[in-house]
Design a protein around this motif. Sequence first.
Motif, mmCIF file in Angstrom:
data_model
loop_
_atom_site.group_PDB
_atom_site.id
_atom_site.type_symbol
_atom_site.label_atom_id
_atom_site.label_comp_id
_atom_site.label_asym_id
_atom_site.label_seq_id
_atom_site.Cartn_x
_atom_site.Cartn_y
_atom_site.Cartn_z
ATOM 1 N N ALA A 48 1.066 -1.138 -0.009
ATOM 2 C CA ALA A 48 0.161 0.107 -0.232
ATOM 3 C C ALA A 48 0.963 1.198 -0.024
ATOM 4 O O ALA A 48 2.076 1.067 0.235
ATOM 5 N N ASN A 49 0.300 2.281 -0.230
ATOM 6 C CA ASN A 49 0.789 3.764 -0.050
ATOM 7 C C ASN A 49 0.095 4.262 0.947
ATOM 8 O O ASN A 49 -1.096 4.709 0.458
ATOM 9 N N PHE A 50 0.169 4.736 1.902
ATOM 10 C CA PHE A 50 -0.670 5.599 3.107
ATOM 11 C C PHE A 50 -0.176 6.823 2.970
ATOM 12 O O PHE A 50 0.899 7.310 3.308
ATOM 13 N N GLY A 51 -1.260 7.736 2.730
ATOM 14 C CA GLY A 51 -1.036 9.053 2.891
ATOM 15 C C GLY A 51 -2.239 9.998 2.831
ATOM 16 O O GLY A 51 -3.396 9.310 2.830
ATOM 17 N N MET A 52 -2.129 11.324 3.040
ATOM 18 C CA MET A 52 -3.245 12.116 3.147
ATOM 19 C C MET A 52 -2.901 13.258 2.730
ATOM 20 O O MET A 52 -2.166 14.296 3.530
ATOM 21 N N PRO A 53 -3.106 13.922 1.461
ATOM 22 C CA PRO A 53 -3.737 13.133 0.529
ATOM 23 C C PRO A 53 -2.759 12.220 -0.354
ATOM 24 O O PRO A 53 -1.479 12.604 -0.213
ATOM 25 N N VAL A 54 -3.308 11.481 -1.130
ATOM 26 C CA VAL A 54 -2.292 10.424 -2.165
ATOM 27 C C VAL A 54 -2.753 10.538 -3.643
ATOM 28 O O VAL A 54 -2.092 10.148 -4.486
ATOM 29 N N TRP A 55 -3.753 11.587 -3.734
ATOM 30 C CA TRP A 55 -4.412 11.644 -5.067
ATOM 31 C C TRP A 55 -3.290 12.171 -6.223
ATOM 32 O O TRP A 55 -3.067 11.996 -7.208
ATOM 33 N N GLU A 56 -2.359 13.011 -5.706
ATOM 34 C CA GLU A 56 -1.338 13.614 -6.246
ATOM 35 C C GLU A 56 -0.004 13.078 -6.441
ATOM 36 O O GLU A 56 0.969 13.126 -6.816
ATOM 37 N N ASN A 57 0.098 11.654 -5.627
ATOM 38 C CA ASN A 57 1.305 11.057 -5.710
ATOM 39 C C ASN A 57 1.421 10.094 -6.631
ATOM 40 O O ASN A 57 0.364 9.012 -7.054
ATOM 41 N N PRO A 58 2.376 10.199 -7.627
ATOM 42 C CA PRO A 58 2.404 9.261 -8.709
ATOM 43 C C PRO A 58 2.840 7.887 -8.767
ATOM 44 O O PRO A 58 3.110 7.137 -9.745
ATOM 45 N N THR A 59 3.240 7.541 -7.565
ATOM 46 C CA THR A 59 3.965 6.198 -7.178
ATOM 47 C C THR A 59 3.356 4.826 -7.704
ATOM 48 O O THR A 59 4.037 4.241 -8.394
ATOM 49 N N GLU A 60 2.172 4.991 -7.544
ATOM 50 C CA GLU A 60 1.442 3.655 -7.956
ATOM 51 C C GLU A 60 1.499 3.461 -9.397
ATOM 52 O O GLU A 60 1.597 2.370 -9.922
ATOM 53 N N PHE A 61 1.555 4.507 -10.245
ATOM 54 C CA PHE A 61 1.711 4.261 -11.992
ATOM 55 C C PHE A 61 3.274 3.555 -12.218
ATOM 56 O O PHE A 61 2.863 2.649 -12.627
#
Length: 282
Positions: free
Chosen positions: A12-25
């Motif tokens: 997982a990647n836990f954060g707040m917010p995570v919507w602007e975090n590109p790591t998943e891609f």
Amino acid sequence: SGIVNCQNTLIANFGMPVWENPTEFMMEAVFKHEKMKYRYISTEVPKDKLKAAFEGVKAMGYKGFNCTLPHKQNIIPLLDGLGESAELMGAVNCVVERDGLYIGENTDGKGYTESLSQVTKIEGKSILILGAGGAARAIAIECALENAKKIIIVNRSKSSGQDLAELVEKNTAASGEFIQLDGEVAVPANVDIVINATNIGLYPDATKVPIDMSTLKSNMIVSDVIPNPPQTQFIKEATALGCTTIDGLGMLVNQGKIAIKYWSGKDVNADVMRQALVDLFN
Ligand code: NDP
């Protein structure tokens, strides 16, 4: 035979917010490329729900997770142990399950030193870092652990800048020095590597980094932690002066590559990860 293994290893990647975090891609792209049965799931976790989310990780047998703001410090008391640099920095960005124990690591600085090692040896080098926040701390500590000779911290706020220089000086073999930012900083002639580790230049900010560009020499290595845009104004100007440059995508990609190595033991293709980010930002 028609029998398919539907089980994936979860990260997982836990954060707040995570919507602007590109790591998943970049993670999902390289898992697919390497045919790894892993999934990487960006998950918004509010500050007061971190403990519950971590219980969920244990209950569901996640192999690990990244943690980003606001969890990098708050995760520490919940963990079973810390790696050396995470301990020194007081910040964890990557948690790894090892023999049933969840250990906190910091791969941000290691991602940076990995990029740097591709163009120069860190041992014996004098390094000027602009900034004293999370990215600067990670880079300063990791470069010091890689036997840099001197780390000069230049920061606008005195207290955090001084703290970081002292942390280097007292806890590593490198010497640590602080310069308070006042207008533009002149880079001392004996500096080998200059790093912007502030958020100046992060899209859509186009402010100029407060470094006197006339003090840069073509034999210096210049780098930026800003991943978006990869070619910041600072990097473009340093390239024009003949400096060797390293962009912020290198750090982002390599911290992820190192995290995957921790979770799976596998060395994955960093070019695939970088390309996933380039495609995303274009
Ligand atoms: P922090 O908020 O922890 O620190 C920000 C730093 O920038 C502080 O030292 C702050 O100085 C300085 N700063 C901000 N604005 C200015 C300004 N206008 N003039 C002078 N100094 C300024 O942020 P992080 O360290 O977590 O992140 C910094 C950047 O690093 C982000 O843009 C992030 O995208 C990038 N990053 C990149 C990574 C990668 O993998 N490529 C990994 C982690 C981060 P002061 O103390 O005076 O406020």
